[in-house]
Design a protein around this motif. Structure first.
Motif, PDB file in Angstrom:
ATOM      1  N   GLY A   1      32.830  28.272  31.035  1.00  0.00           N
ATOM      2  CA  GLY A   1      32.967  28.878  32.311  1.00  0.00           C
ATOM      3  C   GLY A   1      33.847  30.122  32.257  1.00  0.00           C
ATOM      4  N   LEU A   2      34.181  30.588  33.451  1.00  0.00           N
ATOM      5  CA  LEU A   2      35.008  31.788  33.554  1.00  0.00           C
ATOM      6  C   LEU A   2      36.388  31.599  32.930  1.00  0.00           C
ATOM      7  CD1 LEU A   2      34.306  33.294  37.088  1.00  0.00           C
ATOM      8  CD2 LEU A   2      33.760  34.269  34.860  1.00  0.00           C
ATOM      9  N   GLY A   3      36.928  30.394  33.010  1.00  0.00           N
ATOM     10  CA  GLY A   3      38.244  30.138  32.414  1.00  0.00           C
ATOM     11  C   GLY A   3      38.251  30.420  30.923  1.00  0.00           C
ATOM     12  N   VAL A   5      36.223  32.526  29.355  1.00  0.00           N
ATOM     13  CA  VAL A   5      36.114  33.984  29.207  1.00  0.00           C
ATOM     14  C   VAL A   5      37.477  34.623  29.426  1.00  0.00           C
ATOM     15  CG1 VAL A   5      35.106  36.094  30.181  1.00  0.00           C
ATOM     16  CG2 VAL A   5      33.686  34.065  29.860  1.00  0.00           C
ATOM     17  N   TYR A   6      38.162  34.210  30.489  1.00  0.00           N
ATOM     18  CA  TYR A   6      39.480  34.771  30.796  1.00  0.00           C
ATOM     19  C   TYR A   6      40.431  34.603  29.611  1.00  0.00           C
ATOM     20  CZ  TYR A   6      38.113  34.790  35.769  1.00  0.00           C
ATOM     21  OH  TYR A   6      37.491  35.011  36.963  1.00  0.00           O
ATOM     22  N   LYS A   7      40.445  33.404  29.043  1.00  0.00           N
ATOM     23  CA  LYS A   7      41.374  33.122  27.948  1.00  0.00           C
ATOM     24  C   LYS A   7      40.974  33.880  26.683  1.00  0.00           C
ATOM     25  CE  LYS A   7      43.643  29.297  25.630  1.00  0.00           C
ATOM     26  NZ  LYS A   7      43.762  27.854  25.527  1.00  0.00           N
ATOM     27  N   ARG A   8      39.714  33.831  26.340  1.00  0.00           N
ATOM     28  CA  ARG A   8      39.217  34.461  25.113  1.00  0.00           C
ATOM     29  C   ARG A   8      39.381  35.980  25.151  1.00  0.00           C
ATOM     30  NH1 ARG A   8      34.652  32.089  25.168  1.00  0.00           N
ATOM     31  NH2 ARG A   8      33.465  33.728  26.151  1.00  0.00           N
ATOM     32  N   GLN A   9      39.177  36.578  26.331  1.00  0.00           N
ATOM     33  CA  GLN A   9      39.230  38.039  26.427  1.00  0.00           C
ATOM     34  C   GLN A   9      40.555  38.544  27.008  1.00  0.00           C
ATOM     35  OE1 GLN A   9      35.647  39.555  28.259  1.00  0.00           O
ATOM     36  NE2 GLN A   9      34.346  38.333  26.925  1.00  0.00           N
ATOM     37  N   ARG A  10      41.536  37.665  27.147  1.00  0.00           N
ATOM     38  CA  ARG A  10      42.890  38.034  27.604  1.00  0.00           C
ATOM     39  C   ARG A  10      42.894  38.674  28.997  1.00  0.00           C
ATOM     40  NH1 ARG A  10      42.340  41.226  23.520  1.00  0.00           N
ATOM     41  NH2 ARG A  10      43.547  42.867  24.482  1.00  0.00           N
ATOM     42  N   TRP A  11      42.212  38.040  29.935  1.00  0.00           N
ATOM     43  CA  TRP A  11      42.264  38.468  31.333  1.00  0.00           C
ATOM     44  C   TRP A  11      43.403  37.711  31.999  1.00  0.00           C
ATOM     45  CZ3 TRP A  11      37.099  39.600  34.187  1.00  0.00           C
ATOM     46  CH2 TRP A  11      36.284  40.409  33.401  1.00  0.00           C
ATOM     47  N   ASN A  12      43.986  38.304  33.017  1.00  0.00           N
ATOM     48  CA  ASN A  12      45.134  37.700  33.682  1.00  0.00           C
ATOM     49  C   ASN A  12      44.968  37.695  35.198  1.00  0.00           C
ATOM     50  OD1 ASN A  12      47.068  37.135  31.438  1.00  0.00           O
ATOM     51  ND2 ASN A  12      46.665  39.295  31.039  1.00  0.00           N
ATOM     52  N   ARG A  13      45.743  36.815  35.826  1.00  0.00           N
ATOM     53  CA  ARG A  13      45.711  36.699  37.284  1.00  0.00           C
ATOM     54  C   ARG A  13      46.438  37.898  37.901  1.00  0.00           C
ATOM     55  NH1 ARG A  13      45.110  32.163  40.298  1.00  0.00           N
ATOM     56  NH2 ARG A  13      45.655  30.893  38.504  1.00  0.00           N
ATOM     57  N   PRO A  14      45.776  38.639  38.774  1.00  0.00           N
ATOM     58  CA  PRO A  14      46.444  39.770  39.434  1.00  0.00           C
ATOM     59  C   PRO A  14      47.252  39.289  40.634  1.00  0.00           C
ATOM     60  CG  PRO A  14      44.198  39.614  40.212  1.00  0.00           C
ATOM     61  CD  PRO A  14      44.365  38.536  39.158  1.00  0.00           C
ATOM     62  N   ALA A  15      48.192  40.099  41.048  1.00  0.00           N
ATOM     63  CA  ALA A  15      48.934  39.847  42.281  1.00  0.00           C
ATOM     64  C   ALA A  15      48.338  40.767  43.341  1.00  0.00           C
ATOM     65  CB  ALA A  15      50.415  40.146  42.087  1.00  0.00           C
ATOM     66  N   VAL A  16      47.660  40.185  44.317  1.00  0.00           N
ATOM     67  CA  VAL A  16      47.090  40.967  45.411  1.00  0.00           C
ATOM     68  C   VAL A  16      48.104  40.952  46.544  1.00  0.00           C
ATOM     69  CG1 VAL A  16      45.170  41.220  47.029  1.00  0.00           C
ATOM     70  CG2 VAL A  16      44.737  40.391  44.705  1.00  0.00           C
ATOM     71  N   LYS A  17      48.543  42.141  46.928  1.00  0.00           N
ATOM     72  CA  LYS A  17      49.633  42.300  47.884  1.00  0.00           C
ATOM     73  C   LYS A  17      49.125  42.848  49.211  1.00  0.00           C
ATOM     74  CE  LYS A  17      52.871  41.416  44.788  1.00  0.00           C
ATOM     75  NZ  LYS A  17      53.881  40.417  44.936  1.00  0.00           N
ATOM     76  N   SER A  18      49.953  42.764  50.235  1.00  0.00           N
ATOM     77  CA  SER A  18      49.573  43.293  51.540  1.00  0.00           C
ATOM     78  C   SER A  18      49.883  44.783  51.659  1.00  0.00           C
ATOM     79  CB  SER A  18      50.288  42.537  52.659  1.00  0.00           C
ATOM     80  OG  SER A  18      51.684  42.696  52.531  1.00  0.00           O
TER      81      SER A  18
END
Length: 190
Positions: A1-3, A5-18
């Motif tokens: 799944g996407l998890g 892909v995220y781990k293998r390709q070094r994607w990270n959780r963004p901080a979406v701000k107001s």
């Protein structure tokens, strides 16, 4: 799944701000990165900070360089990171803090509409006018080579006017990435 892909390709959780932040460290274009990887090469990650300065001026980055230097890739990767972040997905970056983007405007590439009697230049100007008339201070704009569909002098004048319009927008204008070959845009008009 996407998890995976995220781990293998070094994607990270963004901080979406107001707010109006737009700070990306170690950003990458995922498609270009994978294409380079297949060729045994690596993608050079880069940063982008379009956060409004304390004086409230419009955050605009002007990018220049030779063809194939990566200007268009940089524009597209930052737009893609903004879209992915707002969709609640991880992003191809070491870190990303992005304020809500209400609209993403893009003027990239050249195409005519001969069936409707519109030249490449006319299409470009209509799309640019649409962008300038509809952005807010929460918008993200990526512009690639505005004015290239006409003579050098006229193209430079158009590009300069577009930058001045965006920069002069009241209440801190849209976050903007503007790629150009016109190095004169780096000089002050006054």
């Amino acid at each position: 799944g996407l998890g995976d892909v995220y781990k293998r390709q070094r994607w990270n959780r963004p901080a979406v701000k107001s707010g109006r932040e737009f700070a990306i460290q170690g950003g990458r274009h995922p498609v270009v990165e994978q294409a380079l990887k297949r060729q045994g090469q690596s993608f050079v990650a880069n940063d982008c900070d379009l956060s409004a300065d304390p004086a409230g001026s419009s955050p605009i980055w002007l990018l220049t360089g030779p063809n194939m230097a990566g200007k268009s890739t940089f524009l597209r990767q930052n737009a893609l990171i903004a879209i992915l972040a707002q969709a609640g997905m991880f992003v191809p970056a070491a870190e990303a803090r992005i304020g809500v983007v209400d609209q993403l405007f893009s003027r990239v590439g050249a195409a005519d509409d001969l069936a409707r009697g519109r030249s490449t230049f006319m299409v470009e100007m209509n799309e640019t006018a649409n962008i300038l008339n509809n952005t807010t201070n929460r918008s993200l704009i990526i512009l690639d080579e505005i004015g290239r569909g006409t003579s050098t002098y006229d193209g430079l004048s158009i590009a300069w006017a577009v930058v001045e319009h965006i920069h002069g927008t009241e209440n801190s204008g849209p976050r903007t990435l503007f790629a150009t070959h016109y190095c004169l845009l780096y000089t002050s008009p006054s």
